[in-house]
Design a protein around this motif. Structure first.
Motif, short mmCIF file in Angstrom:
data_model
loop_
_atom_site.label_atom_id
_atom_site.label_comp_id
_atom_site.label_asym_id
_atom_site.label_seq_id
_atom_site.Cartn_x
_atom_site.Cartn_y
_atom_site.Cartn_z
N GLY A 168 -48.71 47.61 88.32
CA GLY A 168 -48.34 48.17 89.60
C GLY A 168 -49.30 49.25 90.09
O GLY A 168 -49.24 49.67 91.25
N TYR A 169 -50.21 49.69 89.20
CA TYR A 169 -51.19 50.71 89.54
C TYR A 169 -52.61 50.22 89.25
O TYR A 169 -53.53 51.02 89.06
CB TYR A 169 -50.93 52.00 88.76
CG TYR A 169 -49.58 52.62 89.03
CD1 TYR A 169 -49.43 53.64 89.96
CD2 TYR A 169 -48.44 52.16 88.37
CE1 TYR A 169 -48.19 54.20 90.22
CE2 TYR A 169 -47.20 52.71 88.62
CZ TYR A 169 -47.07 53.73 89.54
OH TYR A 169 -45.83 54.28 89.80
N GLU A 170 -52.78 48.89 89.23
CA GLU A 170 -54.08 48.32 88.85
C GLU A 170 -55.22 48.80 89.75
O GLU A 170 -56.36 48.93 89.29
CB GLU A 170 -54.02 46.78 88.89
CG GLU A 170 -53.09 46.18 87.84
CD GLU A 170 -51.67 45.97 88.35
OE1 GLU A 170 -50.97 45.09 87.81
OE2 GLU A 170 -51.28 46.69 89.29
N GLU A 171 -54.93 49.05 91.02
CA GLU A 171 -55.98 49.48 91.94
C GLU A 171 -56.42 50.92 91.70
O GLU A 171 -57.36 51.40 92.33
CB GLU A 171 -55.51 49.31 93.38
CG GLU A 171 -55.29 47.84 93.77
CD GLU A 171 -54.91 47.67 95.22
OE1 GLU A 171 -54.86 48.70 95.94
OE2 GLU A 171 -54.69 46.52 95.65
N GLY A 172 -55.75 51.61 90.78
CA GLY A 172 -56.13 52.99 90.47
C GLY A 172 -57.33 53.12 89.56
O GLY A 172 -57.78 54.23 89.29
N VAL A 173 -57.85 51.97 89.03
CA VAL A 173 -59.03 52.01 88.17
C VAL A 173 -60.06 51.03 88.68
O VAL A 173 -59.73 50.03 89.32
CB VAL A 173 -58.67 51.69 86.70
CG1 VAL A 173 -57.76 52.75 86.12
CG2 VAL A 173 -58.05 50.32 86.58
N ASN A 174 -61.33 51.30 88.38
CA ASN A 174 -62.41 50.38 88.73
C ASN A 174 -63.57 50.58 87.78
O ASN A 174 -63.66 51.60 87.08
CB ASN A 174 -62.85 50.59 90.19
CG ASN A 174 -63.44 51.97 90.43
OD1 ASN A 174 -64.58 52.23 90.08
ND2 ASN A 174 -62.64 52.86 91.03
N THR A 175 -64.45 49.60 87.73
CA THR A 175 -65.55 49.64 86.75
C THR A 175 -66.55 50.74 87.03
O THR A 175 -67.26 51.18 86.12
CB THR A 175 -66.30 48.29 86.73
OG1 THR A 175 -66.70 47.95 88.06
CG2 THR A 175 -65.43 47.19 86.17
N PHE A 176 -66.62 51.23 88.25
CA PHE A 176 -67.62 52.24 88.59
C PHE A 176 -67.17 53.64 88.18
O PHE A 176 -67.96 54.42 87.66
CB PHE A 176 -67.92 52.19 90.10
CG PHE A 176 -68.48 50.88 90.55
CD1 PHE A 176 -69.83 50.58 90.36
CD2 PHE A 176 -67.66 49.93 91.13
CE1 PHE A 176 -70.34 49.36 90.75
CE2 PHE A 176 -68.17 48.71 91.53
CZ PHE A 176 -69.51 48.41 91.34
N ASP A 177 -65.91 53.95 88.40
CA ASP A 177 -65.41 55.28 88.06
C ASP A 177 -64.81 55.35 86.66
O ASP A 177 -64.86 56.40 86.02
CB ASP A 177 -64.33 55.72 89.07
CG ASP A 177 -64.89 55.91 90.46
OD1 ASP A 177 -66.02 56.41 90.59
OD2 ASP A 177 -64.20 55.54 91.43
N ASN A 178 -64.24 54.25 86.19
CA ASN A 178 -63.50 54.26 84.93
C ASN A 178 -64.02 53.29 83.89
O ASN A 178 -63.53 53.24 82.77
CB ASN A 178 -62.03 53.96 85.19
CG ASN A 178 -61.46 54.77 86.35
OD1 ASN A 178 -61.15 54.21 87.40
ND2 ASN A 178 -61.36 56.07 86.19
N SER A 179 -64.99 52.46 84.28
CA SER A 179 -65.66 51.50 83.39
C SER A 179 -64.80 50.30 83.00
O SER A 179 -65.20 49.50 82.19
CB SER A 179 -66.19 52.18 82.13
OG SER A 179 -67.17 53.13 82.48
N PHE A 180 -63.61 50.17 83.60
CA PHE A 180 -62.82 48.96 83.38
C PHE A 180 -61.90 48.76 84.57
O PHE A 180 -61.60 49.69 85.33
CB PHE A 180 -62.00 49.04 82.09
CG PHE A 180 -60.84 50.00 82.13
CD1 PHE A 180 -59.57 49.56 82.49
CD2 PHE A 180 -61.01 51.34 81.80
CE1 PHE A 180 -58.49 50.45 82.53
CE2 PHE A 180 -59.95 52.23 81.85
CZ PHE A 180 -58.68 51.79 82.21
#
Length: 288
Positions: free
Chosen positions: A60-72
């Motif tokens: 439900g919070y998948e859009e809160g991470v990305n490969t550029f800021d969080n590496s996954f």
């Protein structure tokens, strides 16, 4: 960048490399696929279990991470190719992943060099197919990894990249004008992962002293990988009930986000054995 999540966490047990004085006098190692090595000499690795109370569900919070800021990150990405026979699936699936990573990283410079089928038990023998006239794609079934690791150390990542480039290509991409990443794409092959799911550490919570370089020796190379020591400040993230249409995309060289698997205490005792397919791809992008 802080990771946005539900705020809830649960205790689970991860397997970490032991924090022992031995590593000050002897480098950790594992020998792989070399025949006639006495079993007791194949590795000096020692692991220990630690309970973590910082595992957060990103469902439900998948859009809160990305490969550029969080590496996954976790992405919805259905495919029909995994329904094919394994040998038929290899090259077209690698090409499909290449196209996905070109879009994510906005580059044409991608090389998928490895495709691995993973399950509770080993399956077919290693095979290879041609993806590019000068490169081979290897497919090797493996058992699930149950300990915490990062796939490449800082120097070991460039060693891995160099194995797939000509001298001229390596000189170009190490000129200081390019950024090199090795990116894994992990997909379940069963409808829903109930037990032994994949989880990721927030790289901002991993300190240099948590990393232990391990030599992985094979007949053709000596890879240098990081294993992870336990640190109570580390924060883990996963999504529950990951489906075969949801892939995990993660950087394992460059920003160094360690990943691990854990036995989910809420899983059914008869939950199906986790099966997955994983690609490993070199991605080059121009520096600003």
């Amino acid at each position: 960048m802080p990771i946005i999540h539900s705020g809830s966490s649960q205790p689970v047990t991860f397997k970490y490399i032991a924090n022992i004085p031995l590593w000050q006098s002897e480098k950790p190692y594992v020998i792989d696929q070399i025949p006639d090595i006495p079993e007791g000499s194949l590795s000096n690795l020692i692991y220990e279990d630690h309970e973590s109370h910082s595992l957060h569900n990103l469902r439900g919070y998948e859009e809160g991470v990305n490969t550029f800021d969080n590496s996954f990150q976790f992405i919805k990405h259905p495919t029909k190719l995994t329904a094919l026979a394994e040998e038929e699936m290899m090259v077209p699936y690698a090409e499909e992943i290449n196209d996905l990573l070109k879009t994510i990283f906005k580059t044409d410079h991608v090389i998928t060099y490895d495709l691995r089928s993973k399950a509770g038990k080993k399956g077919i023998a290693q095979t290879e197919q041609e993806v590019h006239p000068s490169r081979k794609l290897f497919k090797e079934p493996q058992g699930c990894i149950s300990y915490c690791l990062n796939y490449h150390s800082r120097d070991g990542g460039w060693d891995r990249v160099a194995r797939h480039l000509t001298d001229e290509e390596l000189a170009k991409f190490k000129s200081g004008k390019w950024r090199a990443r090795i990116v894994n794409v992990w997909r379940p092959l069963i409808p829903i992962v109930e037990d032994n799911p994949i989880a990721f550490l927030d790289p901002a919570t991993v300190h240099d002293e948590d990393l232990v370089e391990v030599d992985r020796v094979s007949p053709i190379s000596c890879g240098r990988m990081y294993n992870i020591k336990f640190n109570p400040a580390q924060k883990w993230y996963w999504i529950n009930n990951q489906s075969s249409e949801e892939i995990a995309v993660f950087v394992c060289f460059d920003s160094h986000p360690p990943d691990g698997r854990f036995n989910y205490p809420g899983a059914r005792s008869d939950a199906p054995i986790r099966q997955s397919v994983e690609t490993r791809t070199i991605v080059f992008t121009l520096l600003p």
